[in-house]
Design a protein around this motif. Structure first.
Motif, PDB file in Angstrom:
ATOM      1  N   PRO A  54      -2.215  -7.207   1.123  1.00 30.36           N
ATOM      2  CA  PRO A  54      -2.407  -6.984   2.580  1.00 30.36           C
ATOM      3  C   PRO A  54      -1.497  -5.920   3.212  1.00 30.36           C
ATOM      4  N   VAL A  55      -0.211  -6.405   2.900  1.00 29.24           N
ATOM      5  CA  VAL A  55       1.002  -5.489   3.397  1.00 29.24           C
ATOM      6  C   VAL A  55       0.612  -4.112   3.152  1.00 29.24           C
ATOM      7  N   GLY A  56       0.192  -3.808   1.936  1.00 29.57           N
ATOM      8  CA  GLY A  56       0.035  -2.321   1.456  1.00 29.57           C
ATOM      9  C   GLY A  56      -0.984  -1.650   2.148  1.00 29.57           C
ATOM     10  N   VAL A  57      -2.015  -2.660   2.484  1.00 27.46           N
ATOM     11  CA  VAL A  57      -3.366  -1.597   2.979  1.00 27.46           C
ATOM     12  C   VAL A  57      -3.128  -1.548   4.392  1.00 27.46           C
ATOM     13  N   ILE A  58      -2.484  -2.621   5.232  1.00 27.63           N
ATOM     14  CA  ILE A  58      -2.074  -2.449   6.615  1.00 27.63           C
ATOM     15  C   ILE A  58      -1.187  -1.340   7.020  1.00 27.63           C
ATOM     16  N   THR A  59      -0.256  -1.050   6.076  1.00 26.35           N
ATOM     17  CA  THR A  59       0.714  -0.150   6.344  1.00 26.35           C
ATOM     18  C   THR A  59      -0.054   1.355   5.931  1.00 26.35           C
ATOM     19  N   GLU A  60      -0.710   1.358   5.114  1.00 29.36           N
ATOM     20  CA  GLU A  60      -1.142   2.417   4.696  1.00 29.36           C
ATOM     21  C   GLU A  60      -2.374   2.832   5.670  1.00 29.36           C
ATOM     22  N   PHE A  61      -3.186   1.983   6.366  1.00 26.46           N
ATOM     23  CA  PHE A  61      -4.034   2.246   7.501  1.00 26.46           C
ATOM     24  C   PHE A  61      -3.118   2.597   8.719  1.00 26.46           C
ATOM     25  N   ILE A  62      -2.073   2.000   8.985  1.00 28.19           N
ATOM     26  CA  ILE A  62      -1.532   2.651  10.212  1.00 28.19           C
ATOM     27  C   ILE A  62      -0.740   3.751   9.753  1.00 28.19           C
ATOM     28  N   ARG A  63      -0.193   4.415   8.586  1.00 29.76           N
ATOM     29  CA  ARG A  63       0.262   5.488   8.623  1.00 29.76           C
ATOM     30  C   ARG A  63      -0.917   6.681   8.350  1.00 29.76           C
ATOM     31  N   ASN A  64      -2.232   6.376   8.124  1.00 27.00           N
ATOM     32  CA  ASN A  64      -3.157   7.489   8.087  1.00 27.00           C
ATOM     33  C   ASN A  64      -3.943   7.600   9.042  1.00 27.00           C
ATOM     34  N   THR A  65      -3.644   6.769  10.383  1.00 31.33           N
ATOM     35  CA  THR A  65      -4.497   6.905  11.673  1.00 31.33           C
ATOM     36  C   THR A  65      -3.549   7.565  12.659  1.00 31.33           C
ATOM     37  N   PRO A  66      -4.163   7.942  13.720  1.00 34.79           N
ATOM     38  CA  PRO A  66      -3.282   8.808  14.655  1.00 34.79           C
ATOM     39  C   PRO A  66      -2.701   7.651  15.662  1.00 34.79           C
TER      40      PRO A  66
END
Lengths: 216, 236
Positions: A54-66
């Protein structure tokens, strides 16, 4: 091209107000991103997949969206959930959270760069896990990553104008307000543009000096 | 959400994608021209190129957009179509970041390759075109991939100028429905999917280009922006 120095003079008090807010955002945002990034990096080393995934997915999501849309989300959705904060608080938390997903990568690289012998020595000395991290690994890892973290502070500085979108009066917000009131766009926008170039240039010179000191 | 509102979102996606493609093309052109200029023999050319990088990396993309939208028409009488103004602002800013990648990759080519070119009496331009670039370009792809994601995130800024991109259509839907959690979640998800597709595309491109010079792509490249040594135009 017409340039009106009196407009510059009129804008300067607003400029200093805006600069102060920008620096506030930068300092508090940096602290949030440094702390939260370290938390993410440590969680990513947890033994259980139920934590790392979950931590990986959430941080990846935040990093790749404006960041802009994330700020809109925080600014408009949180009040619907009954959490109301000032625009400045929302903005600082948003930008800190966004950049923590970058700093976590920096910490990860720093932790991985600590030689294996250090881990083995800590085991040999029978240090508890807590002491291993706080007294052996982190002091060495963080020293290594200071220059990289500094680069992200400069990158964050250049993202602070986005906070004007949620009504924070930082430099760009002040400039736009002044421009609308006096119908003079050229002078305030040019002044803050030049100010950004000067500040980020000085900051990168300071960072390079710091880097040299850390090496020796 | 009604179908009319979805249509608005789809039109927003289309504008975002168009803007992304145009500004990526302009940015790539700027990156290569400025990046190659920074390896030029002439001191003046090198100075001008590094001056460009310092100025355009030092300022913020959003301020650049504001400047091109408001100051250019008022002071110089150049009114640009919104799409071109946005393309110009994003292309010039992100091109300056890209020029660092180009310069770094060219500098990283084995010096023996350059010397070989000199020994065979290639002209500087032939050396660049036939020896250095074919080996440097595949190495540029992973950092360019990260920069492309940053550019995608940067395109959202044009919504503040009233351009109807994805972020803007999200705001319109919020105003129409008086409800924000759902639409912003969708908008964020759409951005994430576009970013994911771009990463895949660049991964494929890297594989193809590296096969062309007989190399394997690096395994497990971390998909992060390199912390760019911002501001000062590097030591060259």
């Amino acid at each position: 091209m017409k340039w009106d120095w009196s407009a510059v003079a009129d804008f300067m008090p607003h400029f200093w107000d805006g600069l102060l807010v920008t620096l506030q955002i930068l300092v508090i945002g940096s602290v949030i991103s440094f702390v939260l990034g370290l938390v993410w990096a440590l969680l990513m080393r947890a033994p259980s997949r139920w934590v790392t995934w979950p931590v990986g997915v959430i941080t990846e999501f935040i990093r790749n969206t404006p960041l802009l849309v994330q700020l809109f989300f925080l600014f408009y959705v949180m009040p619907e959930w009954g959490l109301t904060f000032s625009a400045l608080t929302t903005g600082v938390v948003g930008i800190g959270l966004h950049y923590s997903t970058y700093t976590m990568q920096v910490y990860r690289a720093g932790i991985e760069a600590v030689p294996v012998g250090q881990w083995e020595a800590a085991t040999a000395l029978n240090l508890p896990l807590r002491r291993t991290w706080s007294a052996v690994i982190l002091p060495q890892a963080i020293r290594r990553v200071v220059p990289a973290l500094g680069n992200y502070v400069i990158a964050m500085l250049k993202d602070t104008p986005i906070l004007m979108a949620i009504t924070v009066l930082e430099m760009l917000g002040e400039a736009q307000l002044f421009a609308r009131e006096h119908f003079q766009f050229t002078e305030p926008l040019t002044v803050i543009g030049v100010a950004f170039i000067v500040i980020s240039y000085l900051a990168s010179l300071a960072l390079r000096a710091l880097e040299r000191r850390l090496v020796h | 959400m009604t179908s009319g509102l979805w249509e608005l979102v789809v039109r927003g996606i289309w504008t975002t994608v168009q803007l992304l493609v145009f500004s990526a093309l302009l940015g790539a052109a700027v990156a290569f021209v400025v990046g190659i200029a920074r390896t030029h023999q002439s001191r003046t050319v090198r100075f001008l190129a590094s001056f460009y990088t310092t100025v355009f990396r030092g300022t913020s993309a959003l301020i650049m957009i504001f400047w091109i939208y408001f100051v250019l028409p008022l002071s110089f009488g150049w009114q640009l179509v919104p799409m071109w103004a946005a393309t110009l602002a994003l292309g010039l800013t992100y091109g300056a970041y890209g020029s660092e990648i180009v310069r770094g990759a060219i500098a990283a080519v084995d010096p023996a390759q350059r010397e070989g070119g000199i020994a065979l009496s290639f002209t500087p331009w032939q050396r660049m075109r036939l020896i250095l670039l074919p080996q440097a370009v595949p190495e540029m792809i992973p950092p360019f991939s990260n920069l492309l994601i940053e550019l995608l995130k940067g395109t959202a800024l044009v919504s503040l100028m009233g351009m109807g991109d994805l972020a803007f259509s999200g705001n319109l839907v919020r105003l129409a429905l008086q409800e924000s959690a759902e639409i912003y979640t969708y908008v964020l998800l759409i951005y994430f999917v576009i970013a994911f597709l771009l990463t895949r595309l660049m991964r494929g491109l890297e594989k193809k280009l590296k096969a062309g010079v007989g190399k394997e792509p690096r395994a497990g490249v971390a998909a992060t922006r390199q912390p760019e040594a911002t501001g000062v135009g590097g030591v060259s």
